[in-house]
Design a protein around this motif. Sequence first.
Motif, PDB file in Angstrom:
ATOM      1  N   PHE A 241      -6.056   3.843  -6.190  1.00  0.00           N
ATOM      2  CA  PHE A 241      -6.755   2.565  -6.332  1.00  0.00           C
ATOM      3  C   PHE A 241      -6.107   1.711  -7.425  1.00  0.00           C
ATOM      4  O   PHE A 241      -5.888   0.505  -7.240  1.00  0.00           O
ATOM      5  N   SER A 242      -5.786   2.319  -8.557  1.00  0.00           N
ATOM      6  CA  SER A 242      -5.207   1.576  -9.683  1.00  0.00           C
ATOM      7  C   SER A 242      -3.837   1.010  -9.342  1.00  0.00           C
ATOM      8  O   SER A 242      -3.548  -0.168  -9.617  1.00  0.00           O
TER       9      SER A 242
ATOM     10  N   GLU B  87      -6.471  -4.666  -0.268  1.00  0.00           N
ATOM     11  CA  GLU B  87      -5.525  -3.564  -0.431  1.00  0.00           C
ATOM     12  C   GLU B  87      -6.024  -2.421  -1.331  1.00  0.00           C
ATOM     13  O   GLU B  87      -5.803  -1.251  -1.016  1.00  0.00           O
ATOM     14  N   PRO B  88      -6.692  -2.685  -2.482  1.00  0.00           N
ATOM     15  CA  PRO B  88      -7.147  -1.555  -3.310  1.00  0.00           C
ATOM     16  C   PRO B  88      -8.098  -0.616  -2.573  1.00  0.00           C
ATOM     17  O   PRO B  88      -7.976   0.615  -2.685  1.00  0.00           O
TER      18      PRO B  88
ATOM     19  N   TYR C  16       0.799  -1.221   0.000  1.00  0.00           N
ATOM     20  CA  TYR C  16       0.000   0.000   0.000  1.00  0.00           C
ATOM     21  C   TYR C  16       0.839   1.282   0.000  1.00  0.00           C
ATOM     22  O   TYR C  16       0.288   2.387   0.078  1.00  0.00           O
TER      23      TYR C  16
ATOM     24  N   SER D 193      -4.062  -1.830  -6.768  1.00  0.00           N
ATOM     25  CA  SER D 193      -4.637  -3.049  -7.337  1.00  0.00           C
ATOM     26  C   SER D 193      -3.533  -3.937  -7.917  1.00  0.00           C
ATOM     27  O   SER D 193      -3.560  -5.165  -7.779  1.00  0.00           O
TER      28      SER D 193
ATOM     29  N   GLY E 210      -1.345  -5.201  -4.960  1.00  0.00           N
ATOM     30  CA  GLY E 210      -2.081  -6.215  -4.204  1.00  0.00           C
ATOM     31  C   GLY E 210      -1.983  -7.581  -4.852  1.00  0.00           C
ATOM     32  O   GLY E 210      -1.834  -8.602  -4.168  1.00  0.00           O
ATOM     33  N   ALA E 211      -2.053  -7.606  -6.181  1.00  0.00           N
ATOM     34  CA  ALA E 211      -1.896  -8.877  -6.899  1.00  0.00           C
ATOM     35  C   ALA E 211      -0.490  -9.431  -6.703  1.00  0.00           C
ATOM     36  O   ALA E 211      -0.302 -10.643  -6.503  1.00  0.00           O
TER      37      ALA E 211
END
Length: 466
Positions: free
Chosen positions: A343-344, A385-386, A305, A347, A350-351
Motif C-alpha cells: 500500500f505504501s 492504485e493504493p 502497481y 501510494s 500512484g501520485a
Amino acid sequence: MDMQQMSEAMRSGASISPKEQMRLVVALSVPAILEQLVVTLMSYIDTTMVGSLGYQATAAIGAVASTIWLFNGIVNAIAVGFSVQVAQYLGAGRARDSRNVLCQAMLFNAAFGLALAAVAITLGQFLPWLLGADPAVCPDASAYFSIVGAFLPFYIASALYSSILRCSGNVRLPSLLNVGMCVLDVVFNFFLIYPTRQVCGVTVWGAGLGVRGAALGTGLSMACVGLVMLLLLIRRPGPLHLQGDETWRFTGVCLRNAFRLSVPAALERITLCGAQIIMTSVVNSMGALSVAANYVAVQAESICYLPAYGVAAAATALVGQSIGAGRPDMAKRFAYSTTALGFSLVSVTGALLFFAAPLLTGTLTPDAEVVAMASRVLRVVAFSEPLFAVSIVVIGALRGAGDSKGPFFLNLCSMWGMRVLVVLLYTRRFGVMGIWGTMTAELVFRGIIFLVRLLRGHWVPESALA
C-alpha cells in the motif's frame, strides 16, 4: 536470517522479531520489484517499437491483449498449484516431497503446455473478428495471438519454475532470468520487426515482419529463458537440486493439492480476464484510435502497481513457509506487513502516475490523440492504485496459505457484479473515459473487500498439506 534459517526457527517454536520479519520481507520483495520494473520498462520499449509502425499496429496487439492475459492467468494459476506445495513442504522440512512436486510439475508442463498451445493457435484464427476488432487490424491481431500461443509451453516453464524458485526462497535467480527474457525480447524485436535499414551509417539486417516480428520476438525470448531456468533449477545446489530419489510419476496427493490450489486460482484469473475481454470488445466497437489509447493506458498504468506484484511474491513465499512450519501466527504477521508495504509503495507510484501521465504515454506512441486520451484516463485511475495494491498483495498472502477460493469469489463479485455490469448498462456511452471511471470505482471496492478478508483471519488453514 535467510528463508531456510527462518523455517528452522519457526519449526523450533522460536520467535522472530519484527525487525527480522521486515528484513525478510524487504529481502524477498526488492529483487522481485526490480524485476517487475525492468519487465515493465521492457514492455514499454516493446510497445514503443510496435507503436512506431502506427497506431493501427498498436491496436492489433491491443485487440487480443486481454485474451493473452487470460491464457497467462491460467498459466500463473498452474504455477500456484505447484509452487505453494513446494513452499509448505520446505517450511515443514520435507525437502524430498518438495522435489517430488518439482518432478511432477515438469511432467505437467510438457503435457498441458502442448495442449494449451494447440488451443491458442486454433482460437487465433478467428478471435479478433469474434471480439469485433477493426477489420483493418484483424489479420495482424490474429497472427500475433497465434504466434505467441505457439510458445505457451515455454511461457509455462518460465512462470512455473520462477514461482517455484521464489517459494523456495530464491528470488534473485528468477528475477535475473526474467530480466534477461525482457532484454532478449527487445533484441529479437529490433531485428524481426523492422526491415533492413541504416542505423548510424551502418546497414543493420531486419526481417521486416512488423507485428508478427514482435510476436516471434516475444516467443523466442520465452523459449530461451524457460529452458535455461529449468536447467538451472534441477542442476543448481539447493533444496530443489534433484538427487535421484524423486518420484517421476504423478501422485494422487500432489495432483489433488495442485487441483485444489490451481482451479480456484484459474477461475479467479478467468473471472478477471473474462471481464477484461468484455471490456476489450466494448472498446473495439469504438474504433482503432480508442483501442490504441486504451492499450497504451494499460501499459502505462502497469508501472504504477508493479511494486505490489513484487511484494505479493514475497507474501506467497513467507506465508506459505510459515503455514508449513505450523506457525499461523507468523503467517498473519507476514501477511499484514507485506500488505502495508505494498500500500505504501503504490501510494507513491500512484501520485507519480497522476503527474507524469503525459510523459509516460508519450514514450509509448508518437500519436498526439492517443497520448491525450490515454493521459486523461490515467489521471482518473491513479486514485485507485493504493487499494488496488492491497488486493494484489492480499491475494499473494492468501495463496501462500492455500486459500484460492476466497480471491475467486471476491473477484467474481467485484469484476462482474460491479465493473462489467455497470459498463454494459451505463458507461459504454461515455467512451474510454466512462470505462476507466468505472474501473477506478471497482478497484477501490476490490481493495476494501480484500482488506476485510485479510483482517478477519478466516483464511488461515487449520493444517498444512498432507
